[in-house]
Motif scaffolding. Sequence first.
Motif, PDB file in Angstrom:
ATOM      1  N   GLY A   1       7.513  16.759   0.083  1.00 43.36           N
ATOM      2  CA  GLY A   1       6.964  15.892   0.301  1.00 43.36           C
ATOM      3  C   GLY A   1       5.864  14.853  -0.607  1.00 43.36           C
ATOM      4  O   GLY A   1       5.690  15.184  -1.758  1.00 43.36           O
ATOM      5  N   GLU A   2       4.974  13.394  -0.231  1.00 39.55           N
ATOM      6  CA  GLU A   2       4.685  13.035  -1.042  1.00 39.55           C
ATOM      7  C   GLU A   2       3.646  12.697   0.146  1.00 39.55           C
ATOM      8  O   GLU A   2       3.151  12.053   0.761  1.00 39.55           O
ATOM      9  CB  GLU A   2       5.638  11.268  -1.589  1.00 39.55           C
ATOM     10  N   MET A   3       1.972  13.284  -0.222  1.00 33.02           N
ATOM     11  CA  MET A   3       1.497  12.162  -0.255  1.00 33.02           C
ATOM     12  C   MET A   3      -0.419  11.559  -1.057  1.00 33.02           C
ATOM     13  O   MET A   3       0.444  12.039  -2.273  1.00 33.02           O
ATOM     14  CB  MET A   3       0.065  13.541   0.672  1.00 33.02           C
ATOM     15  N   HIS A   4      -0.576  10.535  -0.070  1.00 34.45           N
ATOM     16  CA  HIS A   4      -1.416  10.012  -1.263  1.00 34.45           C
ATOM     17  C   HIS A   4      -2.344  10.656  -1.049  1.00 34.45           C
ATOM     18  O   HIS A   4      -2.768  10.484  -0.987  1.00 34.45           O
ATOM     19  CB  HIS A   4      -1.615   8.786  -0.705  1.00 34.45           C
ATOM     20  N   TYR A   5      -3.295  10.896  -2.892  1.00 32.36           N
ATOM     21  CA  TYR A   5      -4.707  10.775  -3.012  1.00 32.36           C
ATOM     22  C   TYR A   5      -5.628  10.098  -2.266  1.00 32.36           C
ATOM     23  O   TYR A   5      -5.715   9.141  -2.063  1.00 32.36           O
ATOM     24  CB  TYR A   5      -4.644  10.063  -4.308  1.00 32.36           C
ATOM     25  N   PRO A   6      -5.979  10.973  -1.410  1.00 32.21           N
ATOM     26  CA  PRO A   6      -7.000   9.815  -0.328  1.00 32.21           C
ATOM     27  C   PRO A   6      -8.278   9.428  -0.971  1.00 32.21           C
ATOM     28  O   PRO A   6      -8.775   9.582  -1.858  1.00 32.21           O
ATOM     29  CB  PRO A   6      -7.241  11.136   1.061  1.00 32.21           C
ATOM     30  N   GLY A   7      -8.665   8.098  -0.379  1.00 31.53           N
ATOM     31  CA  GLY A   7     -10.053   8.157  -0.522  1.00 31.53           C
ATOM     32  C   GLY A   7     -11.218   8.245  -0.569  1.00 31.53           C
ATOM     33  O   GLY A   7     -11.617   9.551   0.471  1.00 31.53           O
TER      34      GLY A   7
ATOM     35  N   ASP B   1      -5.351  10.593   7.165  1.00 32.91           N
ATOM     36  CA  ASP B   1      -4.766  11.036   6.815  1.00 32.91           C
ATOM     37  C   ASP B   1      -4.416  11.805   6.071  1.00 32.91           C
ATOM     38  O   ASP B   1      -4.083  11.552   5.195  1.00 32.91           O
ATOM     39  CB  ASP B   1      -4.222   9.606   6.467  1.00 32.91           C
ATOM     40  N   GLU B   2      -2.250  12.174   6.368  1.00 31.79           N
ATOM     41  CA  GLU B   2      -1.624  13.211   5.631  1.00 31.79           C
ATOM     42  C   GLU B   2      -2.416  13.882   4.940  1.00 31.79           C
ATOM     43  O   GLU B   2      -2.109  14.992   3.790  1.00 31.79           O
ATOM     44  CB  GLU B   2      -1.260  12.269   4.040  1.00 31.79           C
ATOM     45  N   SER B   3      -3.115  14.803   5.807  1.00 31.40           N
ATOM     46  CA  SER B   3      -4.585  16.241   5.427  1.00 31.40           C
ATOM     47  C   SER B   3      -3.851  17.594   6.016  1.00 31.40           C
ATOM     48  O   SER B   3      -4.011  18.555   5.212  1.00 31.40           O
ATOM     49  CB  SER B   3      -5.806  15.576   5.938  1.00 31.40           C
TER      50      SER B   3
ATOM     51  N   VAL C   1       1.475  15.599  -5.262  1.00 30.97           N
ATOM     52  CA  VAL C   1       0.591  14.436  -4.650  1.00 30.97           C
ATOM     53  C   VAL C   1       0.356  12.434  -5.238  1.00 30.97           C
ATOM     54  O   VAL C   1       0.470  12.218  -7.193  1.00 30.97           O
ATOM     55  CB  VAL C   1      -1.224  14.808  -5.051  1.00 30.97           C
ATOM     56  N   LEU C   2       0.695  11.375  -5.327  1.00 29.11           N
ATOM     57  CA  LEU C   2       0.469  10.529  -5.515  1.00 29.11           C
ATOM     58  C   LEU C   2      -0.660   9.629  -5.767  1.00 29.11           C
ATOM     59  O   LEU C   2      -1.804  10.083  -5.253  1.00 29.11           O
ATOM     60  CB  LEU C   2       1.821   9.272  -4.295  1.00 29.11           C
ATOM     61  N   ALA C   3      -0.458   8.912  -5.997  1.00 35.15           N
ATOM     62  CA  ALA C   3      -1.098   8.009  -6.537  1.00 35.15           C
ATOM     63  C   ALA C   3      -2.645   7.780  -5.067  1.00 35.15           C
ATOM     64  O   ALA C   3      -1.518   7.017  -4.056  1.00 35.15           O
ATOM     65  CB  ALA C   3      -1.994   6.248  -7.341  1.00 35.15           C
TER      66      ALA C   3
END
Length: 236
Positions: A70-76, A139-141, A232-234
């Motif tokens: 899976g790919e999750m974006h690093y959250p803000g 999101d995506e947590s 983890v993606l940017a």
Amino acid sequence: MSASLLVFDAPEPVCVPVSTGGAFPVRRIYCVGRNYAEHAIEMGHSGREPPFFFMKPADALLVVPEGQTGEMHYPGLTADLHHEVELVVAIGRGGRQIAAADALDHVWGYAVGLDMTRRDLQAGMKKSGRPWEIAKSFDESAPIGPITPVSVCGELLKGAITLAVDGELRQRGDLSDLIWNVRETIAAISQAWALQAGDLIFSGTPAGVGAVLAGQHMHAEIAGLPALDVRVLAAE
């Protein structure tokens, strides 16, 4: 209500694949805090305390099919994103005031999950005495792997639970170390809410939680269940 009366199309239900085929539709996500003694200590607490809970929305799930990454974006809003590997319990039959002795009758299956946490935001909210959903419910947590039916794997009372980041072991524990075991947790939640089919319970994380950075790969395992891999993606 008739679909023709909806002012916009209703979202599709969030579903998690089942290891034997099919999909599990998700209703609610309950999470147990500080449910391993060593993790409680590393978070500044100790001993067996009454269980407490928080929730994540169903669409916070990042569903990862078996054998995929899976790919999750690093959250803000954070500079301190933490991993927490957890046994996820899928509820197949609801109820209120469920006795611990009867709780297994309500378990449909199990999966490996991650309770990702914006730790700096959580610390700030705790310090100011404010709710910390912003630290847990983004999101995506909640990455999750396939659900294995309890009819296949049996009741999970013990077994290794681990998480590695880029091949380095970070978290290691055993399901037998849960302060409040799955049966007790189901009983406690059902005192406060009516559990229903489709609910998920993230049962707590062992010691060793820590930061993960964009570009890193998390590999989570629980004995007897499909592993969970997430990169983890940017930030978007």
